[in-house]
Write an enzyme that holds these catalytic residues in place. Structure first.
Site, PDB file in Angstrom:
ATOM      1  N   SER A   1       2.245  -7.885  -0.736  1.00  0.00           N
ATOM      2  CA  SER A   1       2.939  -8.655  -0.031  1.00  0.00           C
ATOM      3  C   SER A   1       2.591 -10.081   0.536  1.00  0.00           C
ATOM      4  O   SER A   1       3.453 -11.110   0.598  1.00  0.00           O
ATOM      5  CB  SER A   1       3.158  -7.797   1.433  1.00  0.00           C
TER       6      SER A   1
ATOM      7  N   THR B   1       0.847  -0.989  -0.057  1.00  0.00           N
ATOM      8  CA  THR B   1       0.050   0.066   0.033  1.00  0.00           C
ATOM      9  C   THR B   1       0.738   1.130   0.038  1.00  0.00           C
ATOM     10  O   THR B   1       0.688   2.304  -0.592  1.00  0.00           O
ATOM     11  CB  THR B   1      -0.876   0.013   1.335  1.00  0.00           C
TER      12      THR B   1
ATOM     13  N   GLN C   1      -0.836 -20.336  20.898  1.00  0.00           N
ATOM     14  CA  GLN C   1      -1.865 -19.737  20.154  1.00  0.00           C
ATOM     15  C   GLN C   1      -2.210 -18.079  20.955  1.00  0.00           C
ATOM     16  O   GLN C   1      -2.713 -17.335  20.340  1.00  0.00           O
ATOM     17  CB  GLN C   1      -3.399 -20.288  20.420  1.00  0.00           C
TER      18      GLN C   1
HETATM   19  N1  ASP Z   1      -2.218  -6.110   0.820  1.00  0.00           N
HETATM   20  C1  ASP Z   1      -1.272  -5.160   1.384  1.00  0.00           C
HETATM   21  C2  ASP Z   1       0.225  -5.883   1.155  1.00  0.00           C
HETATM   22  O1  ASP Z   1       0.446  -6.342   2.360  1.00  0.00           O
HETATM   23  C3  ASP Z   1      -1.471  -4.342   2.316  1.00  0.00           C
HETATM   24  C4  ASP Z   1      -0.514  -3.233   2.904  1.00  0.00           C
HETATM   25  O2  ASP Z   1       0.335  -3.023   2.280  1.00  0.00           O
HETATM   26  O3  ASP Z   1      -0.857  -2.704   3.888  1.00  0.00           O
HETATM   27  O4  ASP Z   1       0.915  -5.747   0.322  1.00  0.00           O
END
Ligand code: ASP
Length: 342
Positions: free
Chosen positions: A58, A13, A274
């Site tokens: 990611s 993001t 957990q």
């Molecule tokens: N889906 C995104 C990622 O992990 C979420 C983020 O970057 O906050 O690449």
């Protein structure tokens, strides 16, 4: 003296902006970062940007990318004073943990950051995360790097990378290290908790050991689960079991038989909790005795992310002497606390 920082942009993001015509998020050209955030020019460090050719969510970052990042840092280790990795938040704790095991005897900062809102958003958290991370990445005292480990900086907190977990998909304050102290905090002053920083225990030189095996399985147990299905999985070299509380599991004949059978087949069994805070304490309850009996390895207070990447790194790694269990039982880079039993 202006410190040199290598910024590796992998995706996530943080590197996105809103296309105001369509309303959707798109990756922006990271080569333009200095125009987007002109404040970067005011920092007392020199930043070189190395973007991945294809920015990745990611969830697409795994062993292949960990090796690419580790080897790229290795190749540029002498040229730069610190390394900042911009990364999606979803799997950042896995990458941070894996890198902490791959980058041996680190004497320079390797910091990961990301953001919950895109850099082009009005309310973005990206700017603060990026600018303060750069501050920590270039922080030196008496010609020595203050941070000499893999860390995550997020929402005013500097955290040990292999102790982090992403616990919020909603709030800016998305990361925690429930079993370790903060390494630093950004408020009116940018402070560092020097007593809690990791320092390599040897004088050995920095090296990259990018060994990673993928024959590791992670499983969370639940009441009523048929554990015996495990005996049908072929070639399971390491099974990480995420069990209840301080290390308990349902005390049935079948549990004992299945776990015993796996051990006889040579599967290493690692036990983590957990609970996100605290950890495993074999022998505290009789429902953990099975683990001692079959020679399972305690993950103590390690996060799942850290136990998984440590197992992947150690399994069949020719660069380590001794057995998998012996090496897993060591504190390699601050990922574990051993005295929970006391
Ligand atoms: N889906 C995104 C990622 O992990 C979420 C983020 O970057 O906050 O690449």
């Amino acid at each position: 003296m202006k410190r040199k920082v290598l910024l590796i942009y992998t995706g996530g993001t943080i590197g996105m902006e809103k296309d105001y015509e369509t309303g959707s998020l798109k990756a922006f050209d990271f080569g333009n970062i200095f125009r987007k955030i002109p404040e970067m020019n005011l920092l007392e460090c020199e930043v070189s940007v190395h973007p991945f050719s294809e920015p990745l969510d990611s969830s697409d970052v795994g062993p292949k990318e960990w090796k690419i990042i580790a080897n790229y840092i290795g190749k540029n280790y002498e040229k730069y004073d610190g390394f900042l990795i911009l990364h999606g938040t979803d799997t950042m704790s896995y990458t941070a943990s894996a890198l902490s095991f791959m980058l041996k005897n680190l004497r320079k900062p390797v910091i990961l950051t990301g953001s919950q809102l895109p850099i082009g958003d009005l309310r973005t958290d990206a700017k603060e995360n990026l600018l303060t991370s750069l501050y920590y990445t270039s922080l030196y005292e008496n010609d020595e790097a203050v941070i000499q480990e893999v860390a995550v900086y997020f929402e005013y907190k500097l955290l040990r990378g292999n102790r982090t977990l992403k616990y919020s998909a909603e709030y800016f304050d998305a990361y925690q290290t429930p079993n370790y102290h903060l390494l630093g905090q950004s408020g009116v002053h940018l402070n560092v908790e020097k007593d809690f920083l990791w320092r390599p225990k040897t004088d050995e030189k920095f090296t990259v050991d990018s060994h990673i095996s993928q024959d590791v399985l992670f499983w969370r147990i639940f009441p009523g689960m048929h554990l015996e299905h495990f005996s049908e999985i072929p070639n399971m070299k390491v099974l990480i079991l995420q069990v209840f509380g301080s290390g308990t599991i349902f005390n049935t004949e079948k549990t004992q038989q299945t776990l015993q059978l796996l051990r006889e087949r040579g599967t290493e069994i690692v036990v983590v909790s957990q609970c996100v805070s605290g950890g495993i304490s074999f022998g505290k309850y009789s429902n953990s005795n099975i683990f001692t009996k079959i020679g399972a390895i305690s993950g103590h207070d390690m996060t799942a992310e850290s136990a998984i990447s440590k197992a992947m790194h150690l399994l069949e790694n020719p660069n380590y002497e001794g057995s998998f269990a012996e090496n897993f039982n060591k504190n390699l880079c601050g990922e574990v606390t051993f005295d929970l039993e006391n």
